[in-house]
Write a protein that holds these residues in place. Structure first.
Motif, PDB file in Angstrom:
ATOM      1  N   PRO A 147       0.819  -1.227   0.000  1.00 48.35           N
ATOM      2  CA  PRO A 147       0.000   0.000   0.000  1.00 48.35           C
ATOM      3  C   PRO A 147       0.845   1.266   0.000  1.00 48.35           C
ATOM      4  N   GLU A 148       2.008   1.231   0.619  1.00 49.47           N
ATOM      5  CA  GLU A 148       2.860   2.422   0.653  1.00 49.47           C
ATOM      6  C   GLU A 148       3.522   2.723  -0.685  1.00 49.47           C
ATOM      7  N   ASP A 149       3.344   1.859  -1.663  1.00 47.36           N
ATOM      8  CA  ASP A 149       3.818   2.143  -3.027  1.00 47.36           C
ATOM      9  C   ASP A 149       2.822   3.005  -3.796  1.00 47.36           C
ATOM     10  N   THR A 150       1.659   3.240  -3.205  1.00 48.83           N
ATOM     11  CA  THR A 150       0.643   4.055  -3.863  1.00 48.83           C
ATOM     12  C   THR A 150       1.161   5.471  -4.097  1.00 48.83           C
ATOM     13  N   ALA A 151       1.099   5.905  -5.346  1.00 50.38           N
ATOM     14  CA  ALA A 151       1.621   7.221  -5.718  1.00 50.38           C
ATOM     15  C   ALA A 151       1.361   7.461  -7.197  1.00 50.38           C
ATOM     16  N   VAL A 152       1.618   8.684  -7.618  1.00 49.70           N
ATOM     17  CA  VAL A 152       1.706   8.966  -9.044  1.00 49.70           C
ATOM     18  C   VAL A 152       3.161   8.730  -9.456  1.00 49.70           C
ATOM     19  N   LYS A 168      19.252  17.559 -21.694  1.00 48.03           N
ATOM     20  CA  LYS A 168      18.050  18.158 -21.120  1.00 48.03           C
ATOM     21  C   LYS A 168      17.220  17.089 -20.428  1.00 48.03           C
ATOM     22  N   ASP A 169      16.520  17.506 -19.374  1.00 45.79           N
ATOM     23  CA  ASP A 169      15.633  16.600 -18.645  1.00 45.79           C
ATOM     24  C   ASP A 169      14.198  16.754 -19.134  1.00 45.79           C
ATOM     25  N   TYR A 170      13.534  15.631 -19.293  1.00 44.81           N
ATOM     26  CA  TYR A 170      12.120  15.609 -19.685  1.00 44.81           C
ATOM     27  C   TYR A 170      11.345  14.745 -18.689  1.00 44.81           C
ATOM     28  N   TRP A 171      10.055  15.097 -18.532  1.00 39.94           N
ATOM     29  CA  TRP A 171       9.192  14.378 -17.596  1.00 39.94           C
ATOM     30  C   TRP A 171       7.916  13.931 -18.300  1.00 39.94           C
ATOM     31  N   GLY A 172       7.426  12.769 -17.900  1.00 33.66           N
ATOM     32  CA  GLY A 172       6.135  12.307 -18.364  1.00 33.66           C
ATOM     33  C   GLY A 172       5.018  12.953 -17.572  1.00 33.66           C
ATOM     34  N   GLN A 173       3.784  12.662 -17.973  1.00 30.88           N
ATOM     35  CA  GLN A 173       2.625  13.294 -17.357  1.00 30.88           C
ATOM     36  C   GLN A 173       2.230  12.619 -16.042  1.00 30.88           C
ATOM     37  N   GLY A 174       2.772  11.452 -15.798  1.00 29.36           N
ATOM     38  CA  GLY A 174       2.459  10.728 -14.566  1.00 29.36           C
ATOM     39  C   GLY A 174       1.370   9.691 -14.770  1.00 29.36           C
ATOM     40  N   THR A 175       1.514   8.587 -14.055  1.00 31.16           N
ATOM     41  CA  THR A 175       0.500   7.535 -14.095  1.00 31.16           C
ATOM     42  C   THR A 175       0.237   7.073 -12.667  1.00 31.16           C
ATOM     43  N   GLN A 176      -1.039   6.910 -12.332  1.00 31.17           N
ATOM     44  CA  GLN A 176      -1.426   6.577 -10.966  1.00 31.17           C
ATOM     45  C   GLN A 176      -1.260   5.077 -10.705  1.00 31.17           C
ATOM     46  N   VAL A 177      -0.609   4.770  -9.596  1.00 31.87           N
ATOM     47  CA  VAL A 177      -0.516   3.395  -9.101  1.00 31.87           C
ATOM     48  C   VAL A 177      -1.157   3.368  -7.722  1.00 31.87           C
ATOM     49  N   THR A 178      -2.166   2.523  -7.568  1.00 29.93           N
ATOM     50  CA  THR A 178      -2.859   2.407  -6.300  1.00 29.93           C
ATOM     51  C   THR A 178      -2.812   0.952  -5.848  1.00 29.93           C
ATOM     52  N   VAL A 179      -2.315   0.747  -4.632  1.00 26.31           N
ATOM     53  CA  VAL A 179      -2.206  -0.599  -4.069  1.00 26.31           C
ATOM     54  C   VAL A 179      -3.141  -0.681  -2.869  1.00 26.31           C
ATOM     55  N   SER A 180      -4.113  -1.554  -2.953  1.00 26.95           N
ATOM     56  CA  SER A 180      -5.086  -1.702  -1.871  1.00 26.95           C
ATOM     57  C   SER A 180      -4.624  -2.784  -0.897  1.00 26.95           C
ATOM     58  N   SER A 181      -4.992  -2.591   0.356  1.00 21.65           N
ATOM     59  CA  SER A 181      -4.562  -3.554   1.391  1.00 21.65           C
ATOM     60  C   SER A 181      -5.573  -4.665   1.562  1.00 21.65           C
TER      61      SER A 181
END
Length: 121
Positions: free
Chosen positions: A87-92, A108-121
């Motif tokens: 569960p503590e891995d839950t983050a964008v 140069k540094d580039y960033w993605g838009q982010g992807t949600q990861v949700t871990v349920s207990s």
């Protein structure tokens, strides 16, 4: 310019697995490194794993032995295999790439838009 296209996030139960992908699309001469960062609600963004063009990789202590970063150089794509999720891995999760463009002195540094990861207990 370079765009980082992420995929693979989602909802999973504790102990499960997910695989994230990130492709660098655009004008790329070479990629020095690609990696994954994450940001949980109310917390600062933190480095999860990084892989260099040499193949060398670094991991945060919290994911060592559970996450594996890999890279397909011809496809300019990086993967993050996440096993034994907690569960503590839950983050964008954000993809990051350090890219050298032809004619530029510095990468140069580039960033993605982010992807949600949700871990349920």
């Amino acid at each position: 310019q370079v765009q980082l296209v992420e995929s693979g996030g989602g909802l999973v139960q504790a102990g499960g697995s997910l695989r994230l992908s990130c492709a660098a699309v655009g004008s790329v001469f070479s990629i020095y490194s690609m990696g994954w960062y994450r940001q949980a609600p109310g917390k600062q963004r933190e480095a999860v794993a990084t892989i260099f063009s040499s193949g060398r990789s670094n991991y945060a202590d919290s994911v060592m032995g559970r996450f594996t970063i890999s890279r397909d150089n011809p496809k300019n794509t990086v993967y993050l295999q996440m096993d034994s999720l907690k569960p503590e891995d839950t983050a964008v999760y954000y993809c990051e790439a350090t890219v050298q463009h032809m004619g530029d002195m510095l990468p140069k540094d580039y960033w993605g838009q982010g992807t949600q990861v949700t871990v349920s207990s």
